[in-house]
Write a protein that holds these residues in place. Structure first.
Motif, PDB file in Angstrom:
ATOM      1  N   GLN A   1       0.848  -1.189   0.000  1.00  0.00           N
ATOM      2  CA  GLN A   1       0.000   0.000   0.000  1.00  0.00           C
ATOM      3  C   GLN A   1       0.884   1.240   0.000  1.00  0.00           C
ATOM      4  O   GLN A   1       1.741   1.399   0.846  1.00  0.00           O
ATOM      5  CB  GLN A   1      -0.911   0.001   1.235  1.00  0.00           C
ATOM      6  N   VAL A   2       0.645   2.122  -0.951  1.00  0.00           N
ATOM      7  CA  VAL A   2       1.423   3.346  -1.044  1.00  0.00           C
ATOM      8  C   VAL A   2       0.906   4.375  -0.044  1.00  0.00           C
ATOM      9  O   VAL A   2      -0.300   4.576   0.077  1.00  0.00           O
ATOM     10  CB  VAL A   2       1.351   3.924  -2.463  1.00  0.00           C
ATOM     11  N   GLN A   3       1.823   4.981   0.660  1.00  0.00           N
ATOM     12  CA  GLN A   3       1.465   6.062   1.584  1.00  0.00           C
ATOM     13  C   GLN A   3       2.189   7.336   1.181  1.00  0.00           C
ATOM     14  O   GLN A   3       3.382   7.287   0.856  1.00  0.00           O
ATOM     15  CB  GLN A   3       1.807   5.679   3.022  1.00  0.00           C
ATOM     16  N   LEU A   4       1.466   8.447   1.226  1.00  0.00           N
ATOM     17  CA  LEU A   4       2.005   9.739   0.821  1.00  0.00           C
ATOM     18  C   LEU A   4       1.748  10.751   1.932  1.00  0.00           C
ATOM     19  O   LEU A   4       0.603  10.903   2.373  1.00  0.00           O
ATOM     20  CB  LEU A   4       1.341  10.211  -0.477  1.00  0.00           C
ATOM     21  N   VAL A   5       2.784  11.443   2.358  1.00  0.00           N
ATOM     22  CA  VAL A   5       2.653  12.422   3.426  1.00  0.00           C
ATOM     23  C   VAL A   5       3.263  13.742   2.975  1.00  0.00           C
ATOM     24  O   VAL A   5       4.477  13.829   2.749  1.00  0.00           O
ATOM     25  CB  VAL A   5       3.337  11.938   4.719  1.00  0.00           C
ATOM     26  N   GLU A   6       2.403  14.762   2.860  1.00  0.00           N
ATOM     27  CA  GLU A   6       2.858  16.077   2.403  1.00  0.00           C
ATOM     28  C   GLU A   6       3.303  16.942   3.580  1.00  0.00           C
ATOM     29  O   GLU A   6       2.842  16.771   4.714  1.00  0.00           O
ATOM     30  CB  GLU A   6       1.744  16.824   1.656  1.00  0.00           C
ATOM     31  N   SER A   7       4.161  17.905   3.265  1.00  0.00           N
ATOM     32  CA  SER A   7       4.578  18.913   4.231  1.00  0.00           C
ATOM     33  C   SER A   7       5.067  20.140   3.474  1.00  0.00           C
ATOM     34  O   SER A   7       5.280  20.069   2.255  1.00  0.00           O
ATOM     35  CB  SER A   7       5.690  18.381   5.150  1.00  0.00           C
ATOM     36  N   GLY A   8       5.224  21.245   4.194  1.00  0.00           N
ATOM     37  CA  GLY A   8       5.806  22.435   3.582  1.00  0.00           C
ATOM     38  C   GLY A   8       4.835  23.546   3.245  1.00  0.00           C
ATOM     39  O   GLY A   8       5.252  24.608   2.788  1.00  0.00           O
ATOM     40  N   GLY A   9       3.539  23.318   3.440  1.00  0.00           N
ATOM     41  CA  GLY A   9       2.591  24.376   3.161  1.00  0.00           C
ATOM     42  C   GLY A   9       2.704  25.503   4.169  1.00  0.00           C
ATOM     43  O   GLY A   9       3.426  25.409   5.162  1.00  0.00           O
ATOM     44  N   GLY A  10       1.982  26.583   3.901  1.00  0.00           N
ATOM     45  CA  GLY A  10       2.001  27.709   4.816  1.00  0.00           C
ATOM     46  C   GLY A  10       1.416  28.940   4.173  1.00  0.00           C
ATOM     47  O   GLY A  10       0.768  28.864   3.125  1.00  0.00           O
ATOM     48  N   SER A  11       1.637  30.068   4.826  1.00  0.00           N
ATOM     49  CA  SER A  11       1.138  31.349   4.340  1.00  0.00           C
ATOM     50  C   SER A  11       2.298  32.189   3.835  1.00  0.00           C
ATOM     51  O   SER A  11       3.351  32.244   4.467  1.00  0.00           O
ATOM     52  CB  SER A  11       0.413  32.087   5.461  1.00  0.00           C
ATOM     53  N   VAL A  12       2.084  32.844   2.707  1.00  0.00           N
ATOM     54  CA  VAL A  12       3.147  33.644   2.099  1.00  0.00           C
ATOM     55  C   VAL A  12       2.496  34.803   1.350  1.00  0.00           C
ATOM     56  O   VAL A  12       1.342  34.700   0.912  1.00  0.00           O
ATOM     57  CB  VAL A  12       3.999  32.770   1.149  1.00  0.00           C
ATOM     58  N   GLN A  13       3.243  35.863   1.199  1.00  0.00           N
ATOM     59  CA  GLN A  13       2.731  36.998   0.430  1.00  0.00           C
ATOM     60  C   GLN A  13       2.902  36.759  -1.060  1.00  0.00           C
ATOM     61  O   GLN A  13       3.760  35.988  -1.486  1.00  0.00           O
ATOM     62  CB  GLN A  13       3.456  38.281   0.846  1.00  0.00           C
ATOM     63  N   SER A  14       2.083  37.448  -1.828  1.00  0.00           N
ATOM     64  CA  SER A  14       2.182  37.359  -3.280  1.00  0.00           C
ATOM     65  C   SER A  14       3.610  37.671  -3.731  1.00  0.00           C
ATOM     66  O   SER A  14       4.237  38.606  -3.236  1.00  0.00           O
ATOM     67  CB  SER A  14       1.204  38.341  -3.914  1.00  0.00           C
ATOM     68  N   GLY A  15       4.116  36.848  -4.645  1.00  0.00           N
ATOM     69  CA  GLY A  15       5.484  36.991  -5.114  1.00  0.00           C
ATOM     70  C   GLY A  15       6.478  36.135  -4.359  1.00  0.00           C
ATOM     71  O   GLY A  15       7.644  36.009  -4.773  1.00  0.00           O
ATOM     72  N   GLY A  16       6.055  35.550  -3.268  1.00  0.00           N
ATOM     73  CA  GLY A  16       6.935  34.733  -2.457  1.00  0.00           C
ATOM     74  C   GLY A  16       7.078  33.311  -2.976  1.00  0.00           C
ATOM     75  O   GLY A  16       6.554  32.962  -4.040  1.00  0.00           O
ATOM     76  N   SER A  17       7.783  32.501  -2.191  1.00  0.00           N
ATOM     77  CA  SER A  17       8.071  31.121  -2.586  1.00  0.00           C
ATOM     78  C   SER A  17       7.783  30.148  -1.445  1.00  0.00           C
ATOM     79  O   SER A  17       7.865  30.522  -0.272  1.00  0.00           O
ATOM     80  CB  SER A  17       9.545  30.984  -2.995  1.00  0.00           C
ATOM     81  N   LEU A  18       7.471  28.929  -1.812  1.00  0.00           N
ATOM     82  CA  LEU A  18       7.318  27.822  -0.877  1.00  0.00           C
ATOM     83  C   LEU A  18       7.787  26.557  -1.567  1.00  0.00           C
ATOM     84  O   LEU A  18       7.730  26.452  -2.793  1.00  0.00           O
ATOM     85  CB  LEU A  18       5.853  27.637  -0.462  1.00  0.00           C
ATOM     86  N   ARG A  19       8.244  25.601  -0.767  1.00  0.00           N
ATOM     87  CA  ARG A  19       8.590  24.291  -1.310  1.00  0.00           C
ATOM     88  C   ARG A  19       7.797  23.231  -0.566  1.00  0.00           C
ATOM     89  O   ARG A  19       7.900  23.100   0.655  1.00  0.00           O
ATOM     90  CB  ARG A  19      10.077  23.990  -1.201  1.00  0.00           C
ATOM     91  N   LEU A  20       7.009  22.476  -1.315  1.00  0.00           N
ATOM     92  CA  LEU A  20       6.257  21.370  -0.746  1.00  0.00           C
ATOM     93  C   LEU A  20       7.058  20.078  -0.890  1.00  0.00           C
ATOM     94  O   LEU A  20       7.787  19.891  -1.859  1.00  0.00           O
ATOM     95  CB  LEU A  20       4.916  21.209  -1.464  1.00  0.00           C
TER      96      LEU A  20
END
Length: 126
Positions: A1-20
């Motif tokens: 069984q494949v399991q997937l766990v995400e992380s890295g979300g959040g709040s950022v201002q327009s023009g900013g960056s995030l890595r999931l």
């Protein structure tokens, strides 16, 4: 069984960056298609980007040039680098996988995939 766990979300201002990040486990096969979808309130889940076991990638037009999908096979981890974020990128982002397959032209549709993570929220303020 494949399991997937995400992380890295959040709040950022327009023009900013995030890595999931998406940590995957439970699959030992050599072929797969993995990717990211997103779903904003009141909207359907839509494909953002995918990558297959050979490293081939595809992107939705709305994120081309701003988002980059990548994978670290040694860590069994999928990434989505999101730059130049816009208000309309606000959504719950889901990691997804299809085993024993490549990424066909149907990758943009949620029904193509069999495994999903629980999601990570990305909020972009204007």
């Amino acid at each position: 069984q494949v399991q997937l766990v995400e992380s890295g979300g959040g709040s950022v201002q327009s023009g900013g960056s995030l890595r999931l990040s998406c940590a995957a486990s439970g699959y030992t096969g050599s072929s797969y298609c993995m990717g990211w979808f997103r779903q904003a309130p009141g909207k359907e889940r839509e494909g953002v980007a995918v990558i297959d076991s050979r490293g081939s990638t595809s992107y939705a037009d709305s994120v081309k040039g701003r988002f980059t999908i990548s994978q670290d096979n040694a860590k069994n981890t999928l990434y989505l680098q999101m730059n130049s974020l816009k208000f309309e990128d606000t959504a719950m982002y889901y990691c997804t996988a299809k085993t024993f397959a490549s990424c066909s032209g149907a990758w943009y549709f949620a029904w193509y995939f069999g495994y999903w993570g629980q999601g990570t929220q990305v909020t972009v303020s204007s």
